[in-house]
Design an enzyme around this catalytic site. Sequence first.
Site, PDB file in Angstrom:
ATOM      1  N   ASP A  51      46.202  35.718  48.624  1.00 21.93           N
ATOM      2  CA  ASP A  51      44.923  36.623  48.392  1.00 21.93           C
ATOM      3  C   ASP A  51      42.946  35.992  48.761  1.00 21.93           C
ATOM      4  O   ASP A  51      43.165  35.260  48.057  1.00 21.93           O
ATOM      5  CB  ASP A  51      44.502  37.027  47.484  1.00 21.93           C
ATOM      6  N   HIS A  52      42.742  36.576  49.930  1.00 23.18           N
ATOM      7  CA  HIS A  52      41.768  36.005  50.380  1.00 23.18           C
ATOM      8  C   HIS A  52      41.897  34.346  50.017  1.00 23.18           C
ATOM      9  O   HIS A  52      41.072  33.468  50.387  1.00 23.18           O
ATOM     10  CB  HIS A  52      40.695  36.065  49.705  1.00 23.18           C
ATOM     11  N   GLY A  92      41.319  48.107  43.744  1.00 26.19           N
ATOM     12  CA  GLY A  92      41.969  48.847  43.491  1.00 26.19           C
ATOM     13  C   GLY A  92      41.486  49.142  42.386  1.00 26.19           C
ATOM     14  O   GLY A  92      41.571  50.608  41.608  1.00 26.19           O
TER      15      GLY A  92
HETATM   16  P1  13P Z   1      39.607  44.479  41.811  1.00 27.67           P
HETATM   17  O1  13P Z   1      39.848  43.245  41.292  1.00 27.67           O
HETATM   18  O2  13P Z   1      38.672  45.120  42.187  1.00 27.67           O
HETATM   19  O3  13P Z   1      41.369  45.789  41.913  1.00 27.67           O
HETATM   20  O4  13P Z   1      40.558  43.772  43.514  1.00 27.67           O
HETATM   21  C1  13P Z   1      41.465  43.285  43.560  1.00 27.67           C
HETATM   22  C2  13P Z   1      41.472  42.104  44.832  1.00 27.67           C
HETATM   23  O5  13P Z   1      41.205  43.512  45.885  1.00 27.67           O
HETATM   24  C3  13P Z   1      41.894  41.557  45.406  1.00 27.67           C
HETATM   25  O6  13P Z   1      41.976  41.078  46.312  1.00 27.67           O
END
Ligand code: 13P
Length: 287
Positions: free
Chosen positions: A84-85, A209
Amino acid sequence: MLVSAKDMLEKAREGKYAVGQFNINNLEWAKTILATAQECNSPVILGVSEGAGRYMCGYKTIVGMVNGMIEEMGITVPVALHLDHGSYEACYKCIDAGFSSIMFDGSHYPIEENVEKTTELVKICADKGMSLEAEVGSIGGEEDGVIGAGECADPEECKMIADLGVTMLAAGIGNIHGKYPANWAGLSFETLAAVKDKVGDMPLVLHGGTGIPEDMIKKAISLGVAKINVNTECQLSFAAATRKYIEEGKDLAGKGFDPRKLLAPGCEAIKNTVKEKMELFGSINKA
Ligand code: 13P
């Protein structure tokens, strides 16, 4: 076996539902999310931030752990293990470690450099059968200590990046990580529709989300969002259930402190959160 997110997301986009990406932080979270996906007969994406990667003793440890769980728990629903990222460097580490999917967050580079690095990663991911997520327009809120202001992506830039052959595209549409402020303007469906218009069938990704009203989630799915990331909501439900358990003094009952018992209520809470999201996103029985 871990799979690329490509097929599950294309099916989701066609079927007008979204696959949830739930971030993992430890063994308990990974085990709970996998068990819930299996119970719901839903495809799932396990997200790993760079910080969580360091915490869990590196990407190779995570790959070993998740592959072991899939086998030992008899998981048959499609599971993608996704960075992620990711920074450029972390992407390479995850490719080497055996992740099945990565996100290259090149949104902070000038567009030319984002294009150059993404092009390189598209080729490697295609060779390895991995999926690749790209980001255009930074997503606000806090992620691993970095706070972004959140902006709406330029649809032309989205097209430029989508045309490089990425699997999925995260476009900023006013969404932010973490809790939404009371004066949040909501998702920009105008931007989402303009992006969709430019990128066609490319599955779109909605970050942040947690805390988006249900009607907005449904509208975003109807406009091409096929993957929705959830992290903070699992953290909040886990923390609340653990706190309650401790406040009730149950961890001190009987034989005293037992970490397995202490973590169980939090895991149950995550299970409920994940189930609720899978229901809302429409991914139940779509494995
Ligand atoms: P939230 O932490 O707001 O649920 O977002 C998660 C997210 O987008 C991880 O990349």
